[in-house]
Every structure is written in C-alpha cells, then in structure tokens.
Design a protein around this motif. Structure first.
Motif, PDB file in Angstrom:
ATOM      1  N   ALA A 176      31.785  26.159  40.074  1.00 57.30           N
ATOM      2  CA  ALA A 176      32.376  27.400  39.583  1.00 57.30           C
ATOM      3  C   ALA A 176      31.311  28.480  39.417  1.00 57.30           C
ATOM      4  O   ALA A 176      30.200  28.203  38.960  1.00 57.30           O
ATOM      5  CB  ALA A 176      33.082  27.157  38.261  1.00 57.30           C
ATOM      6  N   GLN A 177      31.666  29.691  39.797  1.00 57.80           N
ATOM      7  CA  GLN A 177      30.794  30.844  39.596  1.00 57.80           C
ATOM      8  C   GLN A 177      31.577  31.904  38.828  1.00 57.80           C
ATOM      9  O   GLN A 177      32.661  32.305  39.247  1.00 57.80           O
ATOM     10  CB  GLN A 177      30.321  31.411  40.944  1.00 57.80           C
ATOM     11  N   LYS A 178      31.050  32.333  37.701  1.00 56.84           N
ATOM     12  CA  LYS A 178      31.718  33.342  36.887  1.00 56.84           C
ATOM     13  C   LYS A 178      31.471  34.727  37.475  1.00 56.84           C
ATOM     14  O   LYS A 178      30.327  35.109  37.727  1.00 56.84           O
ATOM     15  CB  LYS A 178      31.203  33.282  35.444  1.00 56.84           C
ATOM     16  N   TYR A 193      36.836  33.783  37.948  1.00 57.84           N
ATOM     17  CA  TYR A 193      35.870  32.845  38.511  1.00 57.84           C
ATOM     18  C   TYR A 193      36.202  32.591  39.979  1.00 57.84           C
ATOM     19  O   TYR A 193      37.329  32.812  40.425  1.00 57.84           O
ATOM     20  CB  TYR A 193      35.928  31.499  37.775  1.00 57.84           C
ATOM     21  N   SER A 212      41.839  33.048  37.460  1.00 51.83           N
ATOM     22  CA  SER A 212      41.971  34.005  36.362  1.00 51.83           C
ATOM     23  C   SER A 212      42.260  33.230  35.091  1.00 51.83           C
ATOM     24  O   SER A 212      43.194  32.426  35.038  1.00 51.83           O
ATOM     25  CB  SER A 212      43.109  34.997  36.646  1.00 51.83           C
ATOM     26  N   THR A 268      33.550  37.726  36.293  1.00 53.92           N
ATOM     27  CA  THR A 268      33.756  38.632  35.160  1.00 53.92           C
ATOM     28  C   THR A 268      34.114  37.760  33.958  1.00 53.92           C
ATOM     29  O   THR A 268      34.137  36.539  34.060  1.00 53.92           O
ATOM     30  CB  THR A 268      34.897  39.638  35.425  1.00 53.92           C
ATOM     31  N   ASP A 269      34.439  38.379  32.843  1.00 57.05           N
ATOM     32  CA  ASP A 269      34.802  37.600  31.654  1.00 57.05           C
ATOM     33  C   ASP A 269      36.020  36.720  31.886  1.00 57.05           C
ATOM     34  O   ASP A 269      36.172  35.687  31.240  1.00 57.05           O
ATOM     35  CB  ASP A 269      35.067  38.535  30.466  1.00 57.05           C
ATOM     36  N   ILE A 274      36.135  25.141  31.980  1.00 61.91           N
ATOM     37  CA  ILE A 274      36.199  26.572  31.692  1.00 61.91           C
ATOM     38  C   ILE A 274      37.199  26.870  30.586  1.00 61.91           C
ATOM     39  O   ILE A 274      36.967  27.709  29.720  1.00 61.91           O
ATOM     40  CB  ILE A 274      36.573  27.351  32.974  1.00 61.91           C
ATOM     41  N   THR A 275      38.340  26.169  30.616  1.00 59.63           N
ATOM     42  CA  THR A 275      39.422  26.409  29.658  1.00 59.63           C
ATOM     43  C   THR A 275      40.224  25.132  29.467  1.00 59.63           C
ATOM     44  O   THR A 275      40.269  24.287  30.374  1.00 59.63           O
ATOM     45  CB  THR A 275      40.353  27.534  30.153  1.00 59.63           C
ATOM     46  N   ASP A 305      39.487  43.993  36.814  1.00 62.29           N
ATOM     47  CA  ASP A 305      38.237  43.250  37.009  1.00 62.29           C
ATOM     48  C   ASP A 305      37.527  43.623  38.297  1.00 62.29           C
ATOM     49  O   ASP A 305      36.361  43.250  38.498  1.00 62.29           O
ATOM     50  CB  ASP A 305      38.526  41.748  36.992  1.00 62.29           C
TER      51      ASP A 305
END
Length: 286
Positions: free
Chosen positions: A22-24, A30, A42, A26-27, A69-70, A170
């Motif tokens: 994974a590459q972020k 990804y 998202s 924005t807030d 991530i979540t 974004d």
C-alpha cells in the motif's frame, strides 16, 4: 498470440510470493500494488471504497492489507473494466457484502465470456456472484468520505467498458488500463478496444488532471499529468505513422516490416506489449 508476463494475465496462485503493498496518496486515498491491475482505495467515515481487485487467490492478502489501514469492510467496489486481473476477486468481495459497480458492458462481457483472439484464449462467463450489481451508461458520481468520486465511461478504448475515476477533492485520478505506465498499452480489439478510443480516454484524463494530480495507471508505478501527456503524444504519433502507411494500401505485414514504432521501441517495447503487437492493434482498429 500475445505473450504477457505473470503480472497481467497469469493465475495469481502460481505466484505465491506476491505481496500487496500500500502507498498512501492523501489522508483518505491509497493505491495498492500486487499482481494485476493497480487498486485504488478510499478510506473515511463513510467506509471503504475500492477500485479493482486483481486475482481471486489474492483476495485474502488484499483484505489483510486493507485491514492494516482500517478496520472497516469494503463497502463498494468499482471495476474499471472486465479483464480478470482487475475483476478476479469480485466474487470473494461480494460474498462479504461488497457492492460491485461497473459500466454496463462490463457486466455484459463478464456474463457471456469472450474468445480473446489476441491472447489466444477463451474466457468463460463469470459466476453470478462476481457480476456488478450497479451498472451505468456514461458517468456517475459517488459522494463519499468527504469527496466526490466521479466515474466516467470512456468508449472503445482499452475495451468497450472502460471507466476512469477522479477524486475531485483529493485530486487523484485512476485511469484503469487506459494508461499503461510500463510501455506500450494493450488495446483489446476483441473487447471493442480501438486506438482512437484509447487516445480519447487519455485526453479525458488530461482534461481532468492538473500539475498536482496523482495518477494511478492500470499497470506500473504512480504517475502525473506530464507523463500521461507524453504517453498520449506517443500514441498519437504511432497512430499517425501507421495510418499513413495503411492509407498507401500497405498490408499489415508490410507495415510491420516498415517498423513505424522504431523510435519508441527501446523504451516502450520490452514489457507486456511488443512493437509488432501495438502496431497490429493500431492497424486493425483504424
């Protein structure tokens, strides 16, 4: 017959070493890299919304990466087109309650299967559980996670069911396979793809982007508007060169012998698509 490396069309279970990274961006946005099409993600208060899902054997790895991530499940999944390296995990995600969204033609292609002559293989119809349950004709918007996700159909490009997705707030653009950031693109003639439609898709992407837009290609590393523009210039130049030869009445064999892609081959002709293949796609769809 086209020869693709494992990332594009081989079965993921033959590559047990595949890692999902994974590459972020924005807030809340990804990109996930693995084997197959790049995945957009998202994450926010409204849940998790994903773009494409690679191959079925990778679903658990993809879910595990999302879980890092979540802790929210994937609520919606958007398919950029119907190829197996982008929709292979549909059934696995749908069984977990994910709602699948795609262009009308994606559901049609998946429902009926297809003889992919350029790959020398037959694709069987997908199971009912893998099919998109929400389909659209030209475009739609999803107002989620504090952003407006705009989904646009680009006709007869990589296939006849391509979608590109722009996150307006974004400023992230997912091009699906209407942008290969690894050399020459695959224009799937058997699925309704054309060089003119492909160029138009690139132009649509450029119209949405600005110099700060982060662009997710269907394959290859992250990109930007400048690189997408250069990709578009190359395609237009190739189209023009092939068209001039075809307009003279030259056969495909003669055009191939003339090597109209020669100046781009060193940089672009060593990955998925080889020089003779991109020239053939263009010749056949002019």
């Amino acid at each position: 017959m086209l020869a693709f490396n494992g990332q594009a069309f081989a079965h993921a279970d033959s590559r047990p070493e595949v890692e999902i990274k994974a590459q972020k961006l924005t807030d809340g946005i990804y990109v996930l890299f693995g084997q197959g099409g790049n995945i957009g993600l998202s994450v926010g208060n409204d849940g998790v919304y994903m773009i494409d899902d690679q191959f079925a054997p990778l679903s658990d790895k993809i879910k595990a990466t999302v879980a890092e991530i979540t802790d929210q499940p994937v609520s919606y999944l958007i398919n950029t087109h119907w190829h197996g390296d982008h929709v292979g995990g549909n059934e696995n995600f749908a069984k977990g309650g994910t709602v699948i969204v795609a262009h009308d033609n994606v559901r049609q292609r998946m429902s009926t299967g297809l003889e992919m002559s350029s790959l020398g293989r037959k694709v069987e119809p997908s199971p009912e559980a893998a099919l998109p349950v929400i389909t659209f004709d030209s475009e739609l918007s999803l107002h989620l996670n504090g952003d407006e996700m705009r989904v646009y159909h680009v006709a007869k490009a990589h296939t006849d069911g391509d979608a590109i997705i722009y996150f307006a707030k974004d400023n992230v653009l997912h091009m699906g396979d209407t942008y290969f950031n690894i050399g020459y693109p695959f224009i799937d003639v058997s699925s309704g793809g054309t060089v003119d439609g492909y160029i138009a898709a690139v132009e649509k992407g450029l119209s949405l982007a600005n110099d700060d837009t982060q662009i997710i290609p269907g394959h290859g590393p992250m990109s930007n508007k400048k690189e997408l523009a250069e990709f578009g210039v190359m395609l237009k130049d190739l189209r023009s060169s092939v068209a001039k030869l075809k307009d003279k009445g030259m056969s495909l064999e003669d055009v191939l012998a003339a090597k109209p892609s020669a100046k781009y081959d060193e940089e672009n002709g060593k990955n998925f698509i080889k020089p003779d293949q991109i020239v053939t796609f263009i010749y056949k769809t002019l």
